[in-house]
Enzyme design. Structure first.
Site, PDB file in Angstrom:
ATOM      1  NE  ARG A   1      24.286 -24.715  22.476  1.00 23.39           N
ATOM      2  CZ  ARG A   1      23.993 -23.462  22.857  1.00 23.39           C
ATOM      3  NH1 ARG A   1      24.268 -23.071  24.080  1.00 23.39           N
ATOM      4  NH2 ARG A   1      23.434 -22.625  22.030  1.00 23.39           N
TER       5      ARG A   1
ATOM      6  CE1 TYR B   1      42.711 -41.100  31.243  1.00 23.01           C
ATOM      7  CE2 TYR B   1      41.496 -39.050  31.335  1.00 23.01           C
ATOM      8  CZ  TYR B   1      42.052 -40.084  30.610  1.00 23.01           C
ATOM      9  OH  TYR B   1      41.932 -40.087  29.249  1.00 23.01           O
TER      10      TYR B   1
ATOM     11  CG  ASP C   1      37.220 -39.286  38.205  1.00 21.69           C
ATOM     12  OD1 ASP C   1      36.417 -40.233  38.172  1.00 21.69           O
ATOM     13  OD2 ASP C   1      37.868 -38.918  37.211  1.00 21.69           O
TER      14      ASP C   1
ATOM     15  CE  LYS D   1      37.359 -44.745  30.867  1.00 20.13           C
ATOM     16  NZ  LYS D   1      37.173 -43.353  30.657  1.00 20.13           N
TER      17      LYS D   1
HETATM   18  C1  LIG Z   1      39.283 -41.917  36.167  1.00 19.55           C
HETATM   19  C2  LIG Z   1      38.966 -41.218  34.885  1.00 19.55           C
HETATM   20  N1  LIG Z   1      38.390 -40.006  34.930  1.00 19.55           N
HETATM   21  C3  LIG Z   1      38.058 -39.322  33.807  1.00 19.55           C
HETATM   22  C4  LIG Z   1      38.324 -39.858  32.569  1.00 19.55           C
HETATM   23  C5  LIG Z   1      37.937 -39.064  31.335  1.00 19.55           C
HETATM   24  O1  LIG Z   1      36.742 -39.552  30.871  1.00 19.55           O
HETATM   25  P1  LIG Z   1      36.262 -39.462  29.323  1.00 19.55           P
HETATM   26  O2  LIG Z   1      37.192 -40.324  28.534  1.00 19.55           O
HETATM   27  O3  LIG Z   1      34.849 -39.946  29.370  1.00 19.55           O
HETATM   28  O4  LIG Z   1      36.368 -38.040  28.944  1.00 19.55           O
HETATM   29  C6  LIG Z   1      38.907 -41.128  32.467  1.00 19.55           C
HETATM   30  C7  LIG Z   1      39.167 -41.717  31.138  1.00 19.55           C
HETATM   31  O5  LIG Z   1      39.847 -42.717  30.997  1.00 19.55           O
HETATM   32  C8  LIG Z   1      39.239 -41.827  33.662  1.00 19.55           C
HETATM   33  O6  LIG Z   1      39.821 -43.040  33.630  1.00 19.55           O
END
Ligand SMILES: Cc1ncc(COP(=O)(O)O)c(C=O)c1O
Length: 400
Positions: free
Chosen positions: A57, A117, A191, A216
């Site tokens: 962890r 998101y 992000d 992704k």
């Molecule tokens: C732009 C973006 N940021 C963050 C996330 C969240 O990521 P996770 O699904 O790996 O928690 C997503 C998920 O679709 C996303 O499209």
């Protein structure tokens, strides 16, 4: 090899490794803890006088190897980013949450955009907001609004943005946000999941933190769920932020990190092909008489084309378009697809299609949906690396 234990004890005891040469490929360290050679070694590691792993962890060689590579990628060629440090998380969501819990406190505010998101918006409103850290949603593209918000509210301690952003692939000026964040001594976080550090490096523009849903494009193969947080300030990352990860248990795991490591090896090949294919699809769609609008920052007609050229190396694999005929046309289009897949994720090597109005946003009030640009006929595409002719042929037959 001699054995001095009973048969049962022999079964139980951990086998010692016999290998004499280093494995070529990063192993999956499927171990929850690490054994010390001696009490002195254990004491030194616990005191921090000696480097070493303790408990997965807290950190694990497979996760740490991947984290180091992502830190190098985000800091690649960026002056002043030599000390950038990355921590791996169980998901993109846990990376975002842990950052905010680590660096903000009740009473602080986050200046952000309405078209994040959806999961991030919900996290800000329902989880972080409940603990006294309020999101303030503004149009981050409006420089006057952003400047005024910071000038008039010293409780804003972080600017958090996504660029390009769903669903219109609108781009936000990283240089502007980075400069403003530094001038006001406010953290900035981007992000970067849509772009990856190959296409966009927020650190070039003075941004403090970069977050990824590595689920992704960085993984690219749709078989790993994980997140990464990279910070320019290595001490802060190794200190408070690592502590927060360790104490909230939002850590990644060796298997997902290993899958991510495999995927990252082909990142540049994939991103080049995603971008090339997406451009061809965007051009095809823009000439189609059943399509109202195409949102792709690579098209000169996109309102943020010039900004995208300035801050991105290429335009990536994400695009959206609006079908004439609204909701019915959207559903009919989805029903007819044969080659592309209906899946609510993005960044995989195969082409994925989402109709937000009938899928991800079906339970959202239509008025709210429309206010965020999600019209009834809007289709989101995550363009894969297949032969582009097959993608276009499928879209063509599904539209007509
Ligand atoms: C732009 C973006 N940021 C963050 C996330 C969240 O990521 P996770 O699904 O790996 O928690 C997503 C998920 O679709 C996303 O499209």
């Amino acid at each position: 090899m001699e054995n001095k234990w009973s048969f049962s004890s022999l079964c139980v005891r951990e086998s010692k490794e016999n290998r004499t040469t280093r494995p070529h490929i990063l192993p999956i360290y499927a171990t929850s803890s690490f054994e010390f050679e001696s009490i002195d070694e254990g004491m030194d590691i616990f005191k921090g006088d000696r480097q070493g792993h303790v408990y997965s962890r807290y950190g694990n060689p497979t996760m740490d190897a991947v984290a180091s590579k992502i830190a190098l990628m985000e800091g690649y060629g960026v002056e002043g980013a030599q000390d950038a440090h990355c921590i791996m998380f169980s998901s993109g969501m846990s990376a975002i949450l842990t950052l905010i819990l680590a660096v903000l406190k009740p009473g602080d505010k986050i200046l952000t955009q309405g078209n994040l998101y959806g999961g991030t918006t919900e996290q800000f409103k329902k989880i972080i907001g409940k603990h006294g850290i309020q999101p303030v949603f503004v149009d981050l593209k409006d420089s006057n609004v952003v400047r005024e918000s910071l000038a008039n509210d010293d409780q804003i301690r972080m600017i958090y943005a996504e660029t390009p952003a769903n669903p219109t692939l609108a781009c936000i000026d990283l240089e502007f946000l980075g400069g403003l964040g530094q001038a006001h001594n406010v953290y900035t976080c981007i992000d970067n999941s849509f772009c990856t550090p190959y296409l966009q490096q927020p650190f070039h523009f003075g941004i403090d933190f970069v977050v990824h849903s590595t689920t992704k494009y960085l993984n690219g193969h749709g078989n790993s769920t994980s997140g990464a947080l990279v910070g320019r300030d290595g001490d802060l990352m190794r200190g408070e932020i690592w502590q927060a990860m360790k104490l909230t248990g939002t850590n990644c795991n060796p298997f997902d990190a290993w899958l991510l490591n495999n995927g990252m090896k082909t990142l540049t090949l994939r991103m080049d092909r995603h971008s090339e294919n997406a451009m061809s699809v965007a051009e095809f769609l823009s000439q189609h008489d059943q399509v109202n609008t195409v949102n792709y920052p690579g098209l000169p007609s996109h309102p943020d084309h010039e900004l995208a050229k300035k801050q991105m190396k290429d335009f990536g694999g994400m695009l959206s378009f609006e079908l004439k005929g609204g909701l019915d046309a959207g559903i009919a289009f989805m029903r007819k697809l044969q080659f592309c897949h209906l899946a609510p994720t993005l960044g995989d090597i195969d082409t994925l299609v989402l109709h937000p109005a009938s899928m991800s946003h079906i339970n959202i009030d239509p008025k709210l949906r429309l206010a965020n640009g999600i019209t009834d006929g809007l289709i989101r595409l995550s363009i894969g690396i297949e032969d582009v002719e097959d993608i276009i042929e499928d879209l063509e037959q599904a539209i007509s």
